[in-house]
Design an enzyme around this catalytic site. Structure first.
Site, PDB file in Angstrom:
ATOM      1  N   GLY A 147      38.745  48.328  40.314  1.00  0.00           N
ATOM      2  CA  GLY A 147      39.983  47.910  39.630  1.00  0.00           C
ATOM      3  C   GLY A 147      40.308  46.254  40.022  1.00  0.00           C
ATOM      4  O   GLY A 147      39.634  45.789  40.847  1.00  0.00           O
ATOM      5  N   GLY A 170      43.586  43.530  41.467  1.00  0.00           N
ATOM      6  CA  GLY A 170      44.667  43.050  41.463  1.00  0.00           C
ATOM      7  C   GLY A 170      44.485  40.901  41.480  1.00  0.00           C
ATOM      8  O   GLY A 170      43.798  40.768  42.001  1.00  0.00           O
ATOM      9  N   ALA A 171      45.835  40.911  42.112  1.00  0.00           N
ATOM     10  CA  ALA A 171      45.513  39.208  42.159  1.00  0.00           C
ATOM     11  C   ALA A 171      45.166  39.370  43.730  1.00  0.00           C
ATOM     12  O   ALA A 171      44.247  37.565  43.651  1.00  0.00           O
ATOM     13  CB  ALA A 171      47.839  38.786  42.776  1.00  0.00           C
ATOM     14  N   VAL A 179      38.736  46.287  43.609  1.00  0.00           N
ATOM     15  CA  VAL A 179      38.844  47.421  44.171  1.00  0.00           C
ATOM     16  C   VAL A 179      37.153  48.020  43.786  1.00  0.00           C
ATOM     17  O   VAL A 179      37.194  47.655  42.241  1.00  0.00           O
ATOM     18  CB  VAL A 179      39.854  48.621  44.130  1.00  0.00           C
ATOM     19  CG1 VAL A 179      39.340  50.357  44.591  1.00  0.00           C
ATOM     20  CG2 VAL A 179      41.027  48.346  44.697  1.00  0.00           C
ATOM     21  N   ASP A 220      57.233  48.805  47.205  1.00  0.00           N
ATOM     22  CA  ASP A 220      56.670  48.578  46.086  1.00  0.00           C
ATOM     23  C   ASP A 220      56.141  50.436  44.662  1.00  0.00           C
ATOM     24  O   ASP A 220      55.617  49.985  44.500  1.00  0.00           O
ATOM     25  CB  ASP A 220      56.145  47.022  45.689  1.00  0.00           C
ATOM     26  CG  ASP A 220      55.632  47.155  44.509  1.00  0.00           C
ATOM     27  OD1 ASP A 220      56.024  47.123  43.135  1.00  0.00           O
ATOM     28  OD2 ASP A 220      53.923  46.659  44.282  1.00  0.00           O
ATOM     29  N   GLU A 254      52.351  52.296  38.495  1.00  0.00           N
ATOM     30  CA  GLU A 254      51.026  51.933  38.391  1.00  0.00           C
ATOM     31  C   GLU A 254      49.991  52.030  40.214  1.00  0.00           C
ATOM     32  O   GLU A 254      49.329  51.473  40.276  1.00  0.00           O
ATOM     33  CB  GLU A 254      51.270  49.670  38.580  1.00  0.00           C
ATOM     34  CG  GLU A 254      51.920  49.756  37.318  1.00  0.00           C
ATOM     35  CD  GLU A 254      53.333  48.995  36.944  1.00  0.00           C
ATOM     36  OE1 GLU A 254      53.708  48.179  36.150  1.00  0.00           O
ATOM     37  OE2 GLU A 254      53.997  50.032  37.055  1.00  0.00           O
ATOM     38  N   ASN A 255      51.427  51.903  41.519  1.00  0.00           N
ATOM     39  CA  ASN A 255      51.133  52.451  42.278  1.00  0.00           C
ATOM     40  C   ASN A 255      51.057  53.866  42.469  1.00  0.00           C
ATOM     41  O   ASN A 255      51.329  54.579  43.979  1.00  0.00           O
ATOM     42  CB  ASN A 255      51.807  51.750  43.328  1.00  0.00           C
ATOM     43  CG  ASN A 255      51.732  50.483  43.594  1.00  0.00           C
ATOM     44  OD1 ASN A 255      50.966  49.750  42.845  1.00  0.00           O
ATOM     45  ND2 ASN A 255      52.890  49.753  43.553  1.00  0.00           N
ATOM     46  N   ASP A 288      48.570  51.218  47.939  1.00  0.00           N
ATOM     47  CA  ASP A 288      49.098  50.335  47.469  1.00  0.00           C
ATOM     48  C   ASP A 288      49.991  49.903  48.675  1.00  0.00           C
ATOM     49  O   ASP A 288      51.458  49.681  48.044  1.00  0.00           O
ATOM     50  CB  ASP A 288      49.444  49.901  46.258  1.00  0.00           C
ATOM     51  CG  ASP A 288      49.056  47.661  46.117  1.00  0.00           C
ATOM     52  OD1 ASP A 288      49.287  47.579  47.269  1.00  0.00           O
ATOM     53  OD2 ASP A 288      48.966  47.165  45.537  1.00  0.00           O
TER      54      ASP A 288
END
Length: 484
Positions: A122, A124-125, A129, A243, A247-248, A267
């Site tokens: 995975g 992200g910005a 991972v 958050d 998705e988390n 996250d």
């Protein structure tokens, strides 16, 4: 196909688009899925379902092409070498076999027992991972989140940005709960921060919602109960997640059963410790899940608390049951609903009145009117319909089964720290060195001991020396020995 993607109410528009484009099959739709989605005006989660179907088709075609090429070339693909009884070569053949097996793979950590980075799982910005293993225990896989610290140097105050990242690491390291992803280790180099975490091999809850259109009420209820328990634990530590969204939320496939997803909150990149020295005042997280006091810049600047997570929990429940967002910043009408805490259910909604009532009691404009977590698990939708599941969770809660084996020790400070920022930095250094979480919170230093610390008394003495350099007089444990 429309039924499977929960898009049957778009059948007329879909037929019209197909006629206008001369498309005669599903493959033709998936080849032009973006135009199809935009022309039909699909909502974000609906559009994501079509995109996922298109990606799955592309992956299947690529796999078929690769298999055909391999057959044509008569390529024999050998399975990875294994030791006796199917053991990993590192376990069967020792360190030398392990090093040979993973020669050339990137590593990090101590030279005498390094971590080996395997495949990416995975990104992200700000981080990527990977799956990873360790030399001493190669049969036990981990996930490692690799954060590029060089990007922090672009900040106007890179030192402060790094301190914030370190605080977030310590926050996650202090959390030990069965429904929260565990942080086992963290290693910082000049250019990277490695967070070694529990590997949860089931993907995001978001993917399940996108694939199936929504969850059934029994499925959503079971997930909701776990989230409420995890949030109750997080808030008891003085932490706000900020958050919470599908998705988390990761699905633990190994522990799940048909219709019962075992989940873990992940996250904590936007999490915040609320104490006497700090109050959240920034707009972070995901706009669709923002409470009004976060989405409104003026209100946000005045500060908010953990009740923003209650609003997000209500939105997550809505998304699980409806497969769409109740609010959307890109939609002016829905954005106004968010500011007014107005919830609208689609005409074709099958969500029960009990579930709607619970959602409505969480999505309240006034933070103090939002249903507290203790009351959430007593709500009729949970209690009356949860039945045996609720009884099992009650037993687990009373026995402390939700928490992993760890205990706290609190050092009450008699005076305010001379420099709270420097104390936090020193506590982070202590945590990094001894792998024992130590957090400054509400006039106390809270230490979370692992189940089997290497030398608790020696570590405790080091902490007392650290505090002695910051305070006069030094803090001491509260009556009763300090452990709780």
């Amino acid at each position: 196909w429309l039924d499977r993607l929960k898009l049957e109410h778009y059948s007329k528009e879909a037929s019209s688009w197909c006629r206008s484009k001369g498309v005669a099959d599903i493959a033709g739709i998936l080849d032009c899925w973006e135009d199809f989605s935009n022309r039909l005006g699909l909502k974000p989660l609906e559009k994501r379902r079509v995109k996922k179907d298109a990606e799955n088709r592309s992956d299947a075609l690529a796999a078929a092409a690769a298999a055909s090429a391999a057959d044509a070339a008569h390529v024999a693909v050998a399975a990875p070498a294994q030791g006796a009884h199917g053991q990993h070569p590192g376990a069967a053949g020792g360190i030398q076999a392990f090093n040979q097996q993973y020669e050339g793979y990137p590593t990090f950590g101590p030279n005498d027992n390094p971590y080996v980075i395997l495949n990416e799982i995975g990104s992200g910005a700000n981080a990527t991972v990977y799956r990873c293993i360790r030399q001493a225990t190669p049969a036990e896989p981990f996930a490692v989140k690799v954060i590029d610290l060089t990007r922090l140097r672009l900040h106007t105050d890179p030192t402060r940005a790094l301190e914030k990242l370190r605080r977030e690491t310590v926050i996650l390291f202090s959390l030990k709960h069965v429904h929260i992803v565990t942080l086992y280790d963290f290693i910082e180099t000049r250019d990277r921060l490695y967070l070694v975490m529990e590997l949860v091999d089931g993907g995001e809850l978001y993917d399940d919602i996108v694939t199936n259109g929504c969850l059934t009420e029994p499925e959503a209820r079971y997930v909701f109960m776990q989230l409420a328990e995890a949030l109750r634990y997080i808030h008891s530590k003085g932490i706000v997640h900020r958050d919470l969204k599908p998705e988390n939320i990761l699905v633990d496939r190994a522990q799940s059963r048909p219709g019962l997803h075992e989940v873990k909150i992940s996250d904590f990149g936007h999490s915040k410790l609320i104490d006497d020295y700090s109050t959240p005042v920034t707009r972070v997280g995901t706009p669709q899940y923002w409470a009004p006091e976060v989405s409104d810049a003026v209100q946000c600047a005045q500060g908010y608390d953990e009740t923003v997570d209650l609003w997000s929990l209500g939105v997550v429940l809505y998304v699980m049951l409806e497969g769409t967002y109740p609010f959307d910043a890109k939609d002016t009408r829905r954005s106004n609903w968010q500011q007014q805490a107005k919830i609208h259910f689609p005409a074709h909604s099958k969500t029960s009145m009990e579930a709607r009532d619970l959602i409505g009691k969480l999505i309240q404009f006034e933070p103090r009117r939002r249903l507290q977590l203790d009351e959430c698990v007593k709500h009729p939708w949970v209690v009356r319909l949860g039945g045996p599941l609720m009884q099992v969770m009650d037993v687990c809660r009373k026995d402390g089964a939700w928490r992993r084996h760890a205990d706290e020790e609190r050092f009450k400070l008699r005076v305010e720290p001379r420099d709270a920022r420097r104390l936090r930095r020193d506590l982070h250094t202590f945590t990094t060195r001894f792998k024992v979480s130590a957090v400054l919170r509400n006039g106390e230093v809270v230490v979370t001991w692992p189940s089997a610390p290497a030398d608790r008394e020696a570590t405790r003495r080091e902490l007392m020396h650290l505090l002695a350099s910051h305070f006069a007089p030094v803090g001491e444990p509260p009556p009763g020995g300090g452990a709780s």
